[in-house]
Write an enzyme that holds these catalytic residues in place. Structure first.
Site, PDB file in Angstrom:
ATOM      1  N   ASP A   8     -26.927  -8.831  58.410  1.00 57.41           N
ATOM      2  CA  ASP A   8     -27.341 -10.235  58.439  1.00 57.41           C
ATOM      3  C   ASP A   8     -28.263 -10.398  57.222  1.00 57.41           C
ATOM      4  O   ASP A   8     -28.780  -9.415  56.696  1.00 57.41           O
ATOM      5  CB  ASP A   8     -28.083 -10.504  59.755  1.00 57.41           C
ATOM      6  CG  ASP A   8     -28.732 -11.865  59.787  1.00 57.41           C
ATOM      7  OD1 ASP A   8     -28.052 -12.849  59.447  1.00 57.41           O
ATOM      8  OD2 ASP A   8     -29.929 -11.951  60.138  1.00 57.41           O
ATOM      9  N   LEU A   9     -28.453 -11.631  56.771  1.00 57.89           N
ATOM     10  CA  LEU A   9     -29.278 -11.846  55.569  1.00 57.89           C
ATOM     11  C   LEU A   9     -30.713 -12.273  55.910  1.00 57.89           C
ATOM     12  O   LEU A   9     -31.674 -11.558  55.632  1.00 57.89           O
ATOM     13  CB  LEU A   9     -28.610 -12.920  54.688  1.00 57.89           C
ATOM     14  CG  LEU A   9     -29.410 -13.391  53.478  1.00 57.89           C
ATOM     15  CD1 LEU A   9     -29.573 -12.265  52.462  1.00 57.89           C
ATOM     16  CD2 LEU A   9     -28.698 -14.582  52.819  1.00 57.89           C
ATOM     17  N   ASP A  10     -30.816 -13.472  56.548  1.00 53.78           N
ATOM     18  CA  ASP A  10     -32.135 -14.049  56.822  1.00 53.78           C
ATOM     19  C   ASP A  10     -32.872 -13.195  57.849  1.00 53.78           C
ATOM     20  O   ASP A  10     -32.396 -13.027  58.972  1.00 53.78           O
ATOM     21  CB  ASP A  10     -31.980 -15.478  57.378  1.00 53.78           C
ATOM     22  CG  ASP A  10     -31.383 -16.442  56.354  1.00 53.78           C
ATOM     23  OD1 ASP A  10     -31.795 -16.391  55.192  1.00 53.78           O
ATOM     24  OD2 ASP A  10     -30.518 -17.248  56.729  1.00 53.78           O
ATOM     25  N   THR A  16     -36.451 -15.283  54.788  1.00 51.24           N
ATOM     26  CA  THR A  16     -36.282 -16.718  54.528  1.00 51.24           C
ATOM     27  C   THR A  16     -36.699 -17.550  55.738  1.00 51.24           C
ATOM     28  O   THR A  16     -36.786 -18.770  55.621  1.00 51.24           O
ATOM     29  CB  THR A  16     -34.813 -17.025  54.182  1.00 51.24           C
ATOM     30  OG1 THR A  16     -34.007 -16.198  54.998  1.00 51.24           O
ATOM     31  CG2 THR A  16     -34.514 -16.770  52.725  1.00 51.24           C
ATOM     32  N   LYS A  44     -33.630 -18.592  64.967  1.00 53.20           N
ATOM     33  CA  LYS A  44     -33.071 -17.495  64.177  1.00 53.20           C
ATOM     34  C   LYS A  44     -31.601 -17.284  64.515  1.00 53.20           C
ATOM     35  O   LYS A  44     -31.245 -17.155  65.684  1.00 53.20           O
ATOM     36  CB  LYS A  44     -33.865 -16.208  64.393  1.00 53.20           C
ATOM     37  CG  LYS A  44     -35.229 -16.284  63.734  1.00 53.20           C
ATOM     38  CD  LYS A  44     -35.946 -14.949  63.782  1.00 53.20           C
ATOM     39  CE  LYS A  44     -37.282 -15.071  63.056  1.00 53.20           C
ATOM     40  NZ  LYS A  44     -38.136 -13.908  63.287  1.00 53.20           N
ATOM     41  N   GLY A  45     -30.775 -17.250  63.501  1.00 52.33           N
ATOM     42  CA  GLY A  45     -29.338 -17.019  63.692  1.00 52.33           C
ATOM     43  C   GLY A  45     -28.572 -18.256  64.113  1.00 52.33           C
ATOM     44  O   GLY A  45     -27.357 -18.237  64.195  1.00 52.33           O
ATOM     45  N   ARG A  48     -27.308 -24.622  61.053  1.00 51.26           N
ATOM     46  CA  ARG A  48     -28.179 -25.728  60.639  1.00 51.26           C
ATOM     47  C   ARG A  48     -28.146 -26.878  61.653  1.00 51.26           C
ATOM     48  O   ARG A  48     -29.188 -27.349  62.103  1.00 51.26           O
ATOM     49  CB  ARG A  48     -27.737 -26.233  59.258  1.00 51.26           C
ATOM     50  CG  ARG A  48     -28.750 -27.138  58.611  1.00 51.26           C
ATOM     51  CD  ARG A  48     -28.259 -27.594  57.242  1.00 51.26           C
ATOM     52  NE  ARG A  48     -27.854 -26.463  56.416  1.00 51.26           N
ATOM     53  CZ  ARG A  48     -27.098 -26.568  55.327  1.00 51.26           C
ATOM     54  NH1 ARG A  48     -26.673 -27.738  54.926  1.00 51.26           N
ATOM     55  NH2 ARG A  48     -26.758 -25.487  54.625  1.00 51.26           N
ATOM     56  N   SER A 113     -23.645 -13.677  57.417  1.00 54.23           N
ATOM     57  CA  SER A 113     -24.739 -14.626  57.653  1.00 54.23           C
ATOM     58  C   SER A 113     -24.226 -15.977  58.115  1.00 54.23           C
ATOM     59  O   SER A 113     -23.175 -16.429  57.674  1.00 54.23           O
ATOM     60  CB  SER A 113     -25.522 -14.806  56.350  1.00 54.23           C
ATOM     61  OG  SER A 113     -26.428 -15.871  56.461  1.00 54.23           O
ATOM     62  N   ALA A 114     -25.016 -16.623  58.978  1.00 57.57           N
ATOM     63  CA  ALA A 114     -24.677 -17.976  59.440  1.00 57.57           C
ATOM     64  C   ALA A 114     -25.008 -19.017  58.374  1.00 57.57           C
ATOM     65  O   ALA A 114     -24.645 -20.182  58.502  1.00 57.57           O
ATOM     66  CB  ALA A 114     -25.471 -18.289  60.705  1.00 57.57           C
ATOM     67  N   SER A 115     -25.700 -18.595  57.321  1.00 63.50           N
ATOM     68  CA  SER A 115     -26.219 -19.559  56.345  1.00 63.50           C
ATOM     69  C   SER A 115     -25.190 -19.965  55.295  1.00 63.50           C
ATOM     70  O   SER A 115     -24.522 -19.121  54.705  1.00 63.50           O
ATOM     71  CB  SER A 115     -27.434 -18.960  55.638  1.00 63.50           C
ATOM     72  OG  SER A 115     -27.814 -19.789  54.568  1.00 63.50           O
ATOM     73  N   ASN A 117     -26.216 -21.122  52.627  1.00 59.41           N
ATOM     74  CA  ASN A 117     -26.949 -20.815  51.393  1.00 59.41           C
ATOM     75  C   ASN A 117     -26.936 -19.317  51.074  1.00 59.41           C
ATOM     76  O   ASN A 117     -27.566 -18.892  50.104  1.00 59.41           O
ATOM     77  CB  ASN A 117     -28.406 -21.272  51.524  1.00 59.41           C
ATOM     78  CG  ASN A 117     -28.518 -22.791  51.586  1.00 59.41           C
ATOM     79  OD1 ASN A 117     -28.123 -23.476  50.645  1.00 59.41           O
ATOM     80  ND2 ASN A 117     -29.014 -23.317  52.691  1.00 59.41           N
ATOM     81  N   LYS A 144     -22.930 -17.640  65.713  1.00 57.02           N
ATOM     82  CA  LYS A 144     -23.370 -16.540  66.575  1.00 57.02           C
ATOM     83  C   LYS A 144     -23.909 -17.165  67.858  1.00 57.02           C
ATOM     84  O   LYS A 144     -24.567 -18.207  67.770  1.00 57.02           O
ATOM     85  CB  LYS A 144     -24.484 -15.745  65.873  1.00 57.02           C
ATOM     86  CG  LYS A 144     -24.039 -15.107  64.555  1.00 57.02           C
ATOM     87  CD  LYS A 144     -25.239 -14.586  63.758  1.00 57.02           C
ATOM     88  CE  LYS A 144     -24.787 -14.065  62.397  1.00 57.02           C
ATOM     89  NZ  LYS A 144     -25.889 -13.601  61.531  1.00 57.02           N
ATOM     90  N   GLU A 168     -29.161  -6.781  62.525  1.00 55.62           N
ATOM     91  CA  GLU A 168     -29.492  -8.178  62.881  1.00 55.62           C
ATOM     92  C   GLU A 168     -30.932  -8.324  63.352  1.00 55.62           C
ATOM     93  O   GLU A 168     -31.437  -7.453  64.043  1.00 55.62           O
ATOM     94  CB  GLU A 168     -28.605  -8.598  64.070  1.00 55.62           C
ATOM     95  CG  GLU A 168     -27.482  -9.525  63.754  1.00 55.62           C
ATOM     96  CD  GLU A 168     -27.908 -10.919  63.308  1.00 55.62           C
ATOM     97  OE1 GLU A 168     -29.091 -11.271  63.430  1.00 55.62           O
ATOM     98  OE2 GLU A 168     -27.052 -11.650  62.823  1.00 55.62           O
ATOM     99  N   ASP A 169     -31.567  -9.446  62.995  1.00 61.73           N
ATOM    100  CA  ASP A 169     -32.932  -9.698  63.489  1.00 61.73           C
ATOM    101  C   ASP A 169     -32.964 -10.733  64.608  1.00 61.73           C
ATOM    102  O   ASP A 169     -34.006 -10.949  65.215  1.00 61.73           O
ATOM    103  CB  ASP A 169     -33.852 -10.192  62.361  1.00 61.73           C
ATOM    104  CG  ASP A 169     -33.481 -11.590  61.912  1.00 61.73           C
ATOM    105  OD1 ASP A 169     -32.278 -11.861  61.735  1.00 61.73           O
ATOM    106  OD2 ASP A 169     -34.388 -12.431  61.755  1.00 61.73           O
TER     107      ASP A 169
HETATM  108  C1  BG6 Z   1     -29.343 -18.238  59.710  1.00 59.00           C
HETATM  109  C2  BG6 Z   1     -30.813 -18.482  59.965  1.00 59.00           C
HETATM  110  O1  BG6 Z   1     -29.186 -17.067  58.967  1.00 59.00           O
HETATM  111  O2  BG6 Z   1     -28.778 -19.335  58.977  1.00 59.00           O
HETATM  112  C3  BG6 Z   1     -30.993 -19.830  60.670  1.00 59.00           C
HETATM  113  O3  BG6 Z   1     -31.323 -17.440  60.783  1.00 59.00           O
HETATM  114  C4  BG6 Z   1     -30.339 -20.932  59.850  1.00 59.00           C
HETATM  115  O4  BG6 Z   1     -32.375 -20.068  60.829  1.00 59.00           O
HETATM  116  C5  BG6 Z   1     -28.860 -20.589  59.616  1.00 59.00           C
HETATM  117  O5  BG6 Z   1     -30.432 -22.181  60.527  1.00 59.00           O
HETATM  118  C6  BG6 Z   1     -28.146 -21.636  58.775  1.00 59.00           C
HETATM  119  O6  BG6 Z   1     -28.700 -21.654  57.484  1.00 59.00           O
HETATM  120  P1  BG6 Z   1     -28.368 -22.723  56.367  1.00 59.00           P
HETATM  121  O7  BG6 Z   1     -28.913 -22.092  55.106  1.00 59.00           O
HETATM  122  O8  BG6 Z   1     -26.868 -22.886  56.317  1.00 59.00           O
HETATM  123  O9  BG6 Z   1     -29.048 -23.998  56.721  1.00 59.00           O
HETATM  124 MG    MG Z   2     -31.248 -13.369  60.719  1.00 60.02          MG
END
Ligand code: BG6
Ligand code: MG
Length: 219
Positions: A8-10, A16, A44-45, A48, A113-115, A117, A144, A168-169
């Site tokens: 996982d990233l964040d 972050t 967390k995880g 958005r 990662s779920a992000s 970004n 997730k 994973e955190d």
């Molecule tokens: C996860 C974070 O990795 O990504 C969450 O733990 C975050 O807090 C999610 O909401 C989505 O991120 P992003 O960058 O797409 O808004």
């Molecule tokens: Mg995380």
């Protein structure tokens, strides 16, 4: 037996969570309420839009779907002001030596990662070339605890889940790994992550053998 590690990233590679918290808090404040760092833990995880839903619930605020999209976009702009300034020194302690060590051991590396970004963050801190597979919130459509993000990663690496360890955190991230049939290692506090196969506070001084012995498997 273990051929790949998916991170996982964040909260695992970089912290972050603090930038997400600042940006979400700004959104809440502009809507006239506040929320705590403890509540932030529950984000967390979470995707958005999923995070926005929870925050609006905490503040007792209702709005149209169009307004939700517009506030989520604002939050993301504020968040990106921070992440686009990130430097390699924001990689969490112990991560670089652990990635080097896994490479020496011939273990494949993936990012899950779920992000949306994730790609920018990993480029920003100079780690992009380290990962043979990067699955982010744009590629994975299910949040997730659905295991999709990690299953796609395993597929890209050409591995079975039983050949991969997920780091994973987030409690929901551990659920996702377990739901997909992966070995799950929690990074952080046992209290949040006690359903993982193993929990370590961070990667400082950690070897692959520590992990394998901790979850009692052989490579
Ligand atoms: C996860 C974070 O990795 O990504 C969450 O733990 C975050 O807090 C999610 O909401 C989505 O991120 P992003 O960058 O797409 O808004
Ligand atoms: Mg995380």
């Amino acid at each position: 037996m273990i051929k790949a590690c998916i991170f996982d990233l964040d909260g695992v590679i970089v912290d972050t969570a603090k930038y997400h918290f600042i940006a979400w808090r700004r959104l809440a404040n502009e809507l006239g309420f506040d929320f705590t760092e403890e509540e932030n833990e529950q984000l967390k995880g979470v995707s958005r839009m999923g995070s926005l839903e929870l925050i609006l619930q905490w503040g007792g605020v209702q709005m149209s779907e169009a307004d939700k999209l517009s506030w989520a976009a604002k939050k993301n702009e504020w968040y990106r002001e921070y992440i686009l300034k990130m430097q390699p020194d924001e990689i969490l302690d112990g991560v670089m030596p652990f990635l080097d060590h896994l490479k020496e051991r011939g273990i494949q590396l993936g990012l899950g990662s779920a992000s949306k970004n994730a790609s920018d963050i990993i480029t920003q801190v100079g780690l992009r070339d380290r990962f043979a597979s990067i699955v982010d919130g744009a590629k994975a459509t299910k949040s997730k605890p659905d295991p999709q993000v990690f299953l796609l990663g395993a597929m890209e690496l050409g591995r079975q889940p039983s050949e991969c360890i997920v780091f994973e955190d987030a409690a929901k991230g551990i659920d996702a790994a377990l739901n997909g049939g992966f070995y799950a290692v929690g990074i952080g506090k046992e209290a949040h992550l006690n359903h993982a196969h193993l929990v370590i506070p961070n990667f400082i001084g950690i070897t692959l053998d520590d992990i394998l012995n901790g979850i009692q498997i052989k490579a």
